[in-house]
Design an enzyme around this catalytic site. Structure first.
Site, PDB file in Angstrom:
ATOM      1  N   GLU A  37      41.196  35.979  42.005  1.00 53.73           N
ATOM      2  CA  GLU A  37      39.934  35.242  41.282  1.00 53.73           C
ATOM      3  C   GLU A  37      39.704  35.969  40.100  1.00 53.73           C
ATOM      4  OE1 GLU A  37      36.320  34.728  43.586  1.00 53.73           O
ATOM      5  OE2 GLU A  37      35.445  33.746  41.929  1.00 53.73           O
ATOM      6  N   ARG A 263      43.739  44.102  55.401  1.00 57.04           N
ATOM      7  CA  ARG A 263      43.728  44.527  53.793  1.00 57.04           C
ATOM      8  C   ARG A 263      43.993  46.090  53.647  1.00 57.04           C
ATOM      9  NH1 ARG A 263      39.950  41.242  51.653  1.00 57.04           N
ATOM     10  NH2 ARG A 263      39.407  42.869  50.039  1.00 57.04           N
ATOM     11  N   LYS A 273      35.671  44.082  44.852  1.00 58.30           N
ATOM     12  CA  LYS A 273      35.376  43.850  43.188  1.00 58.30           C
ATOM     13  C   LYS A 273      33.842  43.928  43.025  1.00 58.30           C
ATOM     14  CE  LYS A 273      38.264  40.443  42.890  1.00 58.30           C
ATOM     15  NZ  LYS A 273      39.004  39.323  42.663  1.00 58.30           N
TER      16      LYS A 273
END
Ligand code: ATP
Ligand code: MG
Length: 550
Positions: A37, A263, A273
Site C-alpha cells: 500500500e 511476518r 508503517k
C-alpha cells in the site's frame, strides 16, 4: 536485478513445496505479486515478502508483478509509490511489465459488486459507521442484522449507482456483503465492500468517490491479474473464508490460491508503517531514511548492502511460526557481505597526537596499504606517514591495566602498514590533566610493520597523518529501542545516535562518493552519507551479544 539462484530440485520451504506441487499438476507457471500500500516507505518486513514473491517466480520460471494496493486515497500518495518502486529495484528485484494498481481494476470491481447486489449477495446499508460497528457483535456474541439488510435488490442497485455518481456525502451509505451476522468468523458478518470517500486519489484523480475495501480489492485484483499464488502474512488467514466467499459469488476468470506465512518481526525495533510513521511525525528520528530506521531507505543510508538483506531473509526462512528475530542475525549478514566487499581504510574517532622524535621533520612517506587483506584484486593505495600522527585516544594508557596490549610508556606497538614505535614519554594538558601528546621513537628497520629480528610486538593500532588527514563527522548507532519488544516511543533508546564531530580520516577517503562503504580498520564498517559524514553500518564484532545477558 537478482538472477534466480539455482535453487535445486528440493524447494526450501513449505510454500515453495506447495507451489512446485501445484505447478507439476497444472503444468502452468507461477504468477505472484508484491502488493504494497503506498502509504509509507518499505521496511525489512516487506523485504521478506519481496524475497519470497520474486524468489518463487524467479526460481520456477514464473512472473511476479508489483501492484500498488491503492484503495485508501486518504492515506496514500505518489511520493510513497515512487519511493517503493525505487526501493524494490534497490533490493535487486525487477517486476513484470508496468507496475499495476488495484485502482486499475476499479471498473471491473464495480461490475462485480453490481453483480453481487443483483443476485441478492450484497446490499446498501444506510446505517452510520458507528451503528455498523456497534452491531457487529463479539467473538462470543453474534452480530445484529441491519434494518436495511432485506432492502430490495433494485433499490440497492439504484443507491449504489447514486453513491458512485457522487450524490451522497461520506458515510451516508456503504455496500455490504450479505453473508451471516452470526458467523463465528467476524470477517463474515456482512463485511463492508465499498465506502464513500470524496477524496482525490493519487492514481485515479477524481474519477471515483466510492472505494472498495482492502479485502474486496485484494482478492479481486489477484483474480483479475491471474495470480496463481497469493502469498500473504498469517493475519489474513481469518480473511480467507471471506476471499473464498467473494470468489464463489463473483466467479472471476481465475482463482488464486492463498498461502499464509508468518511476518518478520525484529527485536529492538518496530515494524508496522503506522508505528514507524509515528516515530517520524513525533520527531524521534530524522525522517523515514534515518539510518536507525528498519526501512529499506534507512538501511540503505546506514550502508546495508542489498545482498545482505536478501541473505538475511533467506536465513530467516518461511514458516508459519510467529517469532521475533534477533537484530544480531541481520548484522551478521551485513558483516559477512561487507567483510567480502568493503575496501579497508583508516580513520581515527578520538584523535591523540603521537610524535616520532627520531623521524625527520617535514618528510612525508607514502606507505603501501592493501585495500583488502584477502582480495588482491581490490588493489592498494598510498597512505601518508610522517613525524606527527594521530592515534586513537583509547590506544594509549599512561598506566596500562593488566591485559592492555597497546601503547604505554616503555612499550612497543606496530602502526598498521607503518613502523614499530616505542613510547618514550607523554605530555599532559596542564588544565585538564588529559594526555595531550605521546612521544615515541621508531625503528627504521621495521618499515611495513615487520620486525627483522623476530621480536614480539603484541599490538597493532591504526593511525592517520596529522598533517594530511581530513576532518570528518562519524555517526555511530545503537539499537533504536532499548528493549527487545518495544511498545512505544517510551521504550526508545536515548543513546541510539552518537555524533563524533572531530574524527580524522585518511586522505584517500575524501574522494568517497555517497553510498560507498568501507571498513575503517578496527572501528567497523562505514558508509559515506550525502553530506561529508560517514555512518557506521555495523561494528566489526557483535558487541551486543555480550550486553544482552547482563
Ligand atoms: P504494515 O503493517 O507495515 O503497514 P502492511 O502489511 O500493511 O504492513 P503492505 O504495504 O500492505 O503493508 O504490505 C505489502 C506486502 O508486504 C503485503 O503482502 C504484506 O503481507 C507484506 N508484509 C508487510 N509487513 C511484513 C512483515 N513484517 N513480514 C512479512 N511480510 C510483510
Ligand atoms: Mg496494509
Amino acid at each position: 536485478m537478482v538472477h534466480p539462484s539455482n535453487h535445486s530440485a528440493t524447494p526450501s520451504d513449505f510454500i515453495r513445496r506447495i507451489v512446485s506441487a501445484d505447478l507439476a499438476e497444472t503444468g502452468g507457471r507461477a504468477v505472484t505479486r508484491f502488493p504494497p500500500e503506498p502509504n509509507g516507505y518499505l521496511h525489512i518486513g516487506h523485504a521478506k515478502s519481496m524475497c519470497l514473491n520474486f524468489g518463487v517466480a524467479g526460481e520456477t520460471g514464473g512472473l511476479c508483478r508489483l501492484r500498488f494496493d491503492d484503495t485508501n486515497p486518504l492515506k496514500e500518495s505518489r511520493e510513497f509509490a515512487e519511493a517503493i518502486r525505487d526501493d524494490v529495484r534497490w533490493l535487486g528485484f525487477g517486476w513484470e511489465g508496468e507496475p499495476r494498481h488495484a485502482s486499475d481494476y476499479f471498473e471491473e470491481m464495480y461490475g462485480y459488486a453490481h453483480g453481487l447486489i443483483r443476485s441478492g449477495s450484497a446490499y446498501v446499508d444506510s446505517q452510520s459507521a458507528e451503528e455498523i460497528r456497534n452491531t457487529r457483535g463479539t467473538l462470543t456474541r453474534p452480530g445484529k442484522e441491519s434494518p436495511w439488510r432485506n432492502r430490495r435488490a433494485e433499490e440497492s442497485v439504484d443507491l449504489f449507482a447514486r453513491m458512485r455518481s457522487g450524490e451522497f456525502p461520506d458515510g451516508a451509505h456503504v455496500l455490504r456483503a450479505r453473508i451471516d451476522m452470526a458467523s463465528g468468523n467476524l470477517n463474515l458478518r456482512d463485511p463492508v465492500l465499498y465506502r464513500i470517500r470524496h477524496a482525490t486519489h493519487p492514481h485515479t484523480g477524481d474519477a471515483w468517490c466510492i472505494y472498495p475495501t482492502y479485502d474486496f480489492a485484494q482478492v479481486l485484483s489477484d483474480a483479475i491479474e491471474g495470480v496463481t499464488h497469493s502469498l500473504c502474512t498469517l493475519e489474513f488467514e481469518d480473511h480467507r473464508p471471506l476471499y473464498d466467499w467473494i470468489l464463489d459469488h463473483t466467479r472471476p476468470p481465475a482463482r488464486p490460491r492463498q498461502i499464509e506465512f508468518s511476518r518478520l518481526n525484529l527485536e529492538h525495533t518496530v515494524m508496522s508503517k503506522r508505528r514507524l510513521a509515528q516515530l517520524v511525525e513525533e520527531g524521534h528520528v530524522d525522517g523515514w531514511s534515518d539510518p536507525r530506521m528498519p526501512t529499506l531507505r534507512g538501511m540503505r543510508r546506514r550502508g546495508y548492502p542489498p545482498a545482505a538483506i536478501r541473505d538475511f531473509c533467506e536465513r530467516v526462512g518461511i514458516t508459519r511460526k510467529a517469532s521475533r528475530t534477533e537484530m544480531g542475525l541481520l548484522e551478521r549478514c551485513v558483516r559477512d557481505e561487507l567483510d567480502r566487499s568493503a575496501p579497508r581504510a583508516m580513520a581515527v574517532l578520538r584523535p591523540l597526537r603521537l610524535v616520532i622524535d627520531n623521524y625527520p621533520e617535514g618528510v612525508i612517506e607514502e606507505l603501501d596499504a592493501r585495500n583488502h587483506p584477502r582480495d588482491p584484486g581490490a588493489g592498494a593505495r598510498k597512505v601518508p606517514f610522517g613525524r606527527e600522527l594521530l592515534i586513537e585516544r583509547e590506544d594509549f594508557m599512561a598506566e596500562p591495566v593488566p591485559g592492555f596490549r597497546r601503547l604505554a610508556p616503555g612499550r612497543e606497538v606496530r602502526l598498521r602498514y607503518g613502523y614499530i614505535v616505542r613510547c618514550e614519554s607523554f605530555e599532559t594538558d596542564p588544565g585538564t590533566g588529559a594526555v595531550s601528546v605521546v612521544r615515541c621513537t621508531c625503528d627504521p628497520a621495521t618499515r611495513g610493520g615487520r620486525a627483522p629480528d623476530g621480536r614480539k610486538v603484541r599490538g597493532t593500532i591504526h593511525w592517520v597523518s596529522a598533517d594530511r588527514a581530513e576532518p570528518a563527522v562519524l555517526r555511530l548507532y545503537d539499537r533504536l529501542f532499548g528493549v527487545p519488544e518495544p511498545s512505544g516511543p517510551e521504550d526508545l533508546n536515548q543513546g541510539s545516535l552518537e555524533v563524533v564531530e572531530d574524527a580524522r580520516i585518511e586522505p584517500s577517503l575524501a574522494a568517497a562518493r555517497p553510498g560507498e562503504r568501507f571498513q575503517f580498520e578496527r572501528l567497523g564498517y562505514f558508509c559515506r552519507d550525502e553530506d561529508l559524514g560517514f555512518n557506521r553500518t555495523v561494528t566489526l564484532r557483535d558487541g551486543w551479544a555480550g550486553r544482552r545477558g547482563g
